[in-house]
Design a protein around this motif. Sequence first.
Motif, short mmCIF file in Angstrom:
data_model
loop_
_atom_site.label_atom_id
_atom_site.label_comp_id
_atom_site.label_asym_id
_atom_site.label_seq_id
_atom_site.Cartn_x
_atom_site.Cartn_y
_atom_site.Cartn_z
N ASN A 19 0.82 -1.21 0.00
CA ASN A 19 0.00 0.00 0.00
C ASN A 19 0.85 1.26 0.00
OD1 ASN A 19 -2.30 -1.52 -0.09
ND2 ASN A 19 -2.83 -1.24 2.06
N LEU A 20 1.96 1.25 0.74
CA LEU A 20 2.87 2.39 0.73
C LEU A 20 3.39 2.64 -0.68
CD1 LEU A 20 4.87 1.60 4.00
CD2 LEU A 20 3.30 3.52 3.68
N GLU A 21 3.83 1.58 -1.34
CA GLU A 21 4.35 1.71 -2.70
C GLU A 21 3.27 2.15 -3.68
OE1 GLU A 21 6.28 -2.03 -3.44
OE2 GLU A 21 8.00 -1.50 -2.17
N ALA A 22 2.06 1.63 -3.51
CA ALA A 22 0.94 2.01 -4.38
C ALA A 22 0.59 3.48 -4.20
CB ALA A 22 -0.27 1.13 -4.11
N PHE A 23 0.52 3.93 -2.95
CA PHE A 23 0.20 5.33 -2.69
C PHE A 23 1.29 6.24 -3.26
CE2 PHE A 23 0.36 9.17 -0.06
CZ PHE A 23 -0.94 9.64 -0.25
N GLU A 24 2.54 5.90 -3.01
CA GLU A 24 3.65 6.71 -3.52
C GLU A 24 3.65 6.74 -5.04
OE1 GLU A 24 7.14 5.20 -1.47
OE2 GLU A 24 6.22 5.65 0.47
N GLY A 25 3.25 5.65 -5.67
CA GLY A 25 3.15 5.62 -7.13
C GLY A 25 2.08 6.57 -7.64
N ARG A 26 0.97 6.69 -6.93
CA ARG A 26 -0.10 7.60 -7.35
C ARG A 26 0.34 9.06 -7.27
NH1 ARG A 26 -5.47 4.71 -4.70
NH2 ARG A 26 -5.10 2.75 -5.77
N LEU A 27 1.21 9.37 -6.33
CA LEU A 27 1.67 10.74 -6.18
C LEU A 27 2.34 11.27 -7.43
CD1 LEU A 27 3.24 10.64 -2.61
CD2 LEU A 27 1.05 11.64 -3.26
N GLU A 28 2.95 10.39 -8.19
CA GLU A 28 3.63 10.80 -9.42
C GLU A 28 2.66 11.41 -10.43
OE1 GLU A 28 6.97 10.78 -9.80
OE2 GLU A 28 6.98 10.11 -7.71
N VAL A 41 0.79 17.85 -5.58
CA VAL A 41 1.66 17.44 -4.47
C VAL A 41 3.09 17.83 -4.84
CG1 VAL A 41 2.51 15.54 -3.06
CG2 VAL A 41 0.12 15.56 -3.84
N VAL A 42 3.62 18.86 -4.14
CA VAL A 42 4.97 19.33 -4.45
C VAL A 42 6.02 18.72 -3.54
CG1 VAL A 42 4.19 21.45 -5.57
CG2 VAL A 42 4.65 21.46 -3.12
N SER A 43 5.59 18.13 -2.42
CA SER A 43 6.52 17.35 -1.61
C SER A 43 5.73 16.35 -0.79
CB SER A 43 7.39 18.23 -0.70
OG SER A 43 6.64 18.78 0.35
#
Length: 172
Positions: A82-91, A96-98
Amino acid sequence: MSDLIDELDARILDLIQADASLSVADLAERVGLSPSPCWRRIKRLEDLGVITKRVTVLDAEKLGLGFEVYVSVKLSLPSRTNLEAFEGRLEHWPEVVSCQTVTGHEDYMLRVMTRDMHAYDDFLRDKLLASDLVSGVESRIIMRSVRQTTAVPISLVVENHTTAPLPKVVGK
């Protein structure tokens, strides 16, 4: 002093952080080197990964992006997947600038920039809360920015290892 840099490196880094458009000749003159050794130091700092990129800082407000929010995000289940999936969506979310992972009750702290409250509400509803990964969000709207810098405090690296502070380098 850090094992990576000496006092001359620190002075070069301070100058580059303040104005990345300075030429090598200008940098060299300001730190008391000739251009070739100055360029070699800069190249070494790039090769070591101390200098990761050079950017231009824009005035977001003048561009119509003056609405800024810090958002705490709690995932429904903070697993590796889930962490990796969420971080992937941020791209795919330019608002989201940071993003940082944080300790405590929340999993992430986001810095979000939009045009206004309505654009932020759209981002919140259509992207962040639409994600099945997110179980909670807390928003903190920035009223006024008191201090903001992109500079790393190089003087802290130097202060810990010398008795006297670096001499101030005066610009032209």
